[in-house]
Design a protein around this motif. Structure first.
Motif, PDB file in Angstrom:
ATOM      1  N   PHE A 112       0.863  -1.179   0.000  1.00 15.83           N
ATOM      2  CA  PHE A 112       0.000   0.000   0.000  1.00 15.83           C
ATOM      3  C   PHE A 112       0.901   1.231   0.000  1.00 15.83           C
ATOM      4  O   PHE A 112       1.813   1.346   0.818  1.00 15.83           O
ATOM      5  CB  PHE A 112      -0.895  -0.020   1.243  1.00 15.83           C
ATOM      6  CG  PHE A 112      -1.923   1.073   1.286  1.00 15.83           C
ATOM      7  CD1 PHE A 112      -3.164   0.902   0.714  1.00 15.83           C
ATOM      8  CD2 PHE A 112      -1.643   2.280   1.913  1.00 15.83           C
ATOM      9  CE1 PHE A 112      -4.123   1.908   0.753  1.00 15.83           C
ATOM     10  CE2 PHE A 112      -2.588   3.291   1.973  1.00 15.83           C
ATOM     11  CZ  PHE A 112      -3.831   3.105   1.388  1.00 15.83           C
ATOM     12  N   LYS A 113       0.655   2.176  -0.898  1.00 16.22           N
ATOM     13  CA  LYS A 113       1.612   3.253  -1.138  1.00 16.22           C
ATOM     14  C   LYS A 113       1.129   4.648  -0.751  1.00 16.22           C
ATOM     15  O   LYS A 113       1.880   5.619  -0.911  1.00 16.22           O
ATOM     16  CB  LYS A 113       2.008   3.278  -2.620  1.00 16.22           C
ATOM     17  CG  LYS A 113       2.650   1.979  -3.116  1.00 16.22           C
ATOM     18  CD  LYS A 113       3.971   1.695  -2.418  1.00 16.22           C
ATOM     19  CE  LYS A 113       4.657   0.468  -3.003  1.00 16.22           C
ATOM     20  NZ  LYS A 113       5.938   0.155  -2.308  1.00 16.22           N
ATOM     21  N   ASP A 114      -0.088   4.781  -0.241  1.00 16.29           N
ATOM     22  CA  ASP A 114      -0.600   6.119   0.068  1.00 16.29           C
ATOM     23  C   ASP A 114      -0.178   6.510   1.487  1.00 16.29           C
ATOM     24  O   ASP A 114      -0.932   6.357   2.449  1.00 16.29           O
ATOM     25  CB  ASP A 114      -2.129   6.124  -0.066  1.00 16.29           C
ATOM     26  CG  ASP A 114      -2.723   7.514   0.108  1.00 16.29           C
ATOM     27  OD1 ASP A 114      -1.961   8.499   0.118  1.00 16.29           O
ATOM     28  OD2 ASP A 114      -3.958   7.607   0.272  1.00 16.29           O
ATOM     29  N   PHE A 115       1.041   7.010   1.613  1.00 19.09           N
ATOM     30  CA  PHE A 115       1.540   7.386   2.932  1.00 19.09           C
ATOM     31  C   PHE A 115       2.655   8.414   2.813  1.00 19.09           C
ATOM     32  O   PHE A 115       3.229   8.631   1.739  1.00 19.09           O
ATOM     33  CB  PHE A 115       2.054   6.156   3.691  1.00 19.09           C
ATOM     34  CG  PHE A 115       3.199   5.435   3.038  1.00 19.09           C
ATOM     35  CD1 PHE A 115       4.505   5.903   3.145  1.00 19.09           C
ATOM     36  CD2 PHE A 115       2.973   4.268   2.310  1.00 19.09           C
ATOM     37  CE1 PHE A 115       5.563   5.239   2.545  1.00 19.09           C
ATOM     38  CE2 PHE A 115       4.033   3.583   1.712  1.00 19.09           C
ATOM     39  CZ  PHE A 115       5.326   4.077   1.833  1.00 19.09           C
ATOM     40  N   GLU A 116       2.960   9.042   3.911  1.00 23.38           N
ATOM     41  CA  GLU A 116       4.144   9.875   4.073  1.00 23.38           C
ATOM     42  C   GLU A 116       4.937   9.324   5.252  1.00 23.38           C
ATOM     43  O   GLU A 116       4.372   8.650   6.129  1.00 23.38           O
ATOM     44  CB  GLU A 116       3.775  11.339   4.329  1.00 23.38           C
ATOM     45  CG  GLU A 116       3.053  11.564   5.657  1.00 23.38           C
ATOM     46  CD  GLU A 116       2.862  13.037   6.000  1.00 23.38           C
ATOM     47  OE1 GLU A 116       3.463  13.899   5.340  1.00 23.38           O
ATOM     48  OE2 GLU A 116       2.097  13.317   6.964  1.00 23.38           O
ATOM     49  N   VAL A 117       6.238   9.581   5.255  1.00 22.75           N
ATOM     50  CA  VAL A 117       7.105   9.101   6.326  1.00 22.75           C
ATOM     51  C   VAL A 117       7.732  10.295   7.035  1.00 22.75           C
ATOM     52  O   VAL A 117       8.362  11.152   6.387  1.00 22.75           O
ATOM     53  CB  VAL A 117       8.215   8.172   5.792  1.00 22.75           C
ATOM     54  CG1 VAL A 117       9.060   7.653   6.957  1.00 22.75           C
ATOM     55  CG2 VAL A 117       7.617   7.012   5.007  1.00 22.75           C
ATOM     56  N   ILE A 118       7.547  10.340   8.341  1.00 17.09           N
ATOM     57  CA  ILE A 118       8.125  11.397   9.167  1.00 17.09           C
ATOM     58  C   ILE A 118       9.076  10.755  10.172  1.00 17.09           C
ATOM     59  O   ILE A 118       8.674   9.900  10.967  1.00 17.09           O
ATOM     60  CB  ILE A 118       7.036  12.184   9.921  1.00 17.09           C
ATOM     61  CG1 ILE A 118       6.041  12.800   8.933  1.00 17.09           C
ATOM     62  CG2 ILE A 118       7.659  13.266  10.806  1.00 17.09           C
ATOM     63  CD1 ILE A 118       4.809  13.407   9.588  1.00 17.09           C
ATOM     64  N   VAL A 119      10.328  11.144  10.117  1.00 20.51           N
ATOM     65  CA  VAL A 119      11.316  10.691  11.088  1.00 20.51           C
ATOM     66  C   VAL A 119      11.704  11.889  11.954  1.00 20.51           C
ATOM     67  O   VAL A 119      12.115  12.930  11.423  1.00 20.51           O
ATOM     68  CB  VAL A 119      12.567  10.105  10.412  1.00 20.51           C
ATOM     69  CG1 VAL A 119      13.640   9.786  11.456  1.00 20.51           C
ATOM     70  CG2 VAL A 119      12.206   8.859   9.611  1.00 20.51           C
TER      71      VAL A 119
END
Length: 313
Positions: free
Chosen positions: A27-34
């Motif tokens: 599933f590709k509908d995301f954002e990544v916050i580090v």
């Protein structure tokens, strides 16, 4: 759909494994916050150099994991927050299974998933259930684990986030309050989350002052009223949960905090005689008793026996 939030503090050797698992999701509908919480091992630089604009990297002075998560939540753009610790990782189907659960249950506000420190499922087929009467079962198992929990961002817009004053139980605090706010959550039975036990610097197993744990906060008079929303949990049910959960989780703190234990015991709203009487024995005796691992384990089993066979209501 998902804002994936990864707090990072001195876990350089693990963080790429976590991020590779995220970018390997079906599933590709995301954002990544580090959120680099003042790492001194170069972990933030590694993330920036290897993933670039694929990751929203936020740097801050070391403020602790709660403030790191809260900062990430503030920056999140999507309606669901999926938490992941930097030393854990997900099965490629994790986000797709979450999205299916949400599609089939659009009202759900908190979703948990089974996790394991050894291996994940090979070819999982989605299986889940609703956590009905959550606060009756949560005495023994709160179910939720940070890297295996997804919460609607709405909760953090209405309710406080992770409590920076807590060093132990800050995650459980959020799961309990979110369950009161949204009502019973959903639990995915598939083993889709790897729970790492490789990092010996984690909070689990460390000793903290009692006032740095969830116990005093949970006993607050307004904990229920400030959190209750769509949940059908009654005040009476929550009082039983409060009391039983504190009895089950108080004794490991006895050796270091025996002086203030008595004050905490006086605040437990519902007393259970056969357990409370034991706790009320002279502190000098109890301090010695609970310093023995085998005796502590025996006492925990004794409490569980009382709740399952004596105090069943």
């Amino acid at each position: 759909m998902f804002s994936i939030l990864i707090p990072l503090f001195n876990k350089k050797q693990f963080v790429c494994r976590a991020l590779d698992a995220v970018f390997g999701q079906h599933f590709k509908d995301f954002e990544v916050i580090v959120v680099d919480d003042g790492s001194t091992d170069g972990g933030g630089n590694l993330v920036e150099g290897q993933y670039g604009k694929m990751v929203k990297l936020i740097r801050q002075e070391n403020k602790g994991v709660s403030q790191a998560r809260n900062k990430g939540i503030q920056e999140a753009r999507y309606p669901y927050i999926a938490f992941l610790d930097a030393d854990d990782y997900w099965h490629p189907n994790y986000l797709s299974f979450l999205s299916r659960v949400i599609e089939e249950n659009p009202e759900v506000g908190i979703i948990g998933c089974h996790y394991d420190p050894i291996q994940l499922e090979n070819e999982p087929k989605l299986s889940y259930f609703r956590l009905e009467n959550y606060f009756k079962d949560a005495v023994y198992n709160t179910r939720f684990f940070t890297s295996a929990t997804c919460i609607k961002k709405e909760f953090f817009e209405i309710q406080p986030g992770f409590d920076p004053d807590l060093r132990l139980g800050e995650d459980i605090d959020v799961w309990l309050r979110a369950s009161l706010y949204f009502g019973d959550g959903i639990y995915i039975q598939n083993t889709l989350v790897y729970y790492s036990q490789e990092d010996s610097s984690g909070a689990t197993g460390k000793s903290y002052s009692l006032d740095q744990t969830l116990i005093p906060k949970l006993l607050g008079q307004k904990y229920f009223s400030d959190s209750i929303g769509a949940s059908t949990c009654t005040m009476e049910t929550f009082i039983k949960f409060q009391s039983k959960w504190v009895y089950l989780n108080l004794f490991p703190h006895f050796v270091r905090n025996h002086i203030i234990i008595k004050e905490v015991l006086s605040r437990i709203p519902r007393k259970y005689f056969f357990i409370h009487t034991f706790y009320a024995l002279p502190s000098s005796w109890m301090k010695v008793f609970f310093s023995k691992k085998k005796l502590s384990s025996l006492f925990r089993n004794y409490i569980k026996f009382c709740f399952r066979y004596i105090y069943t209501s």
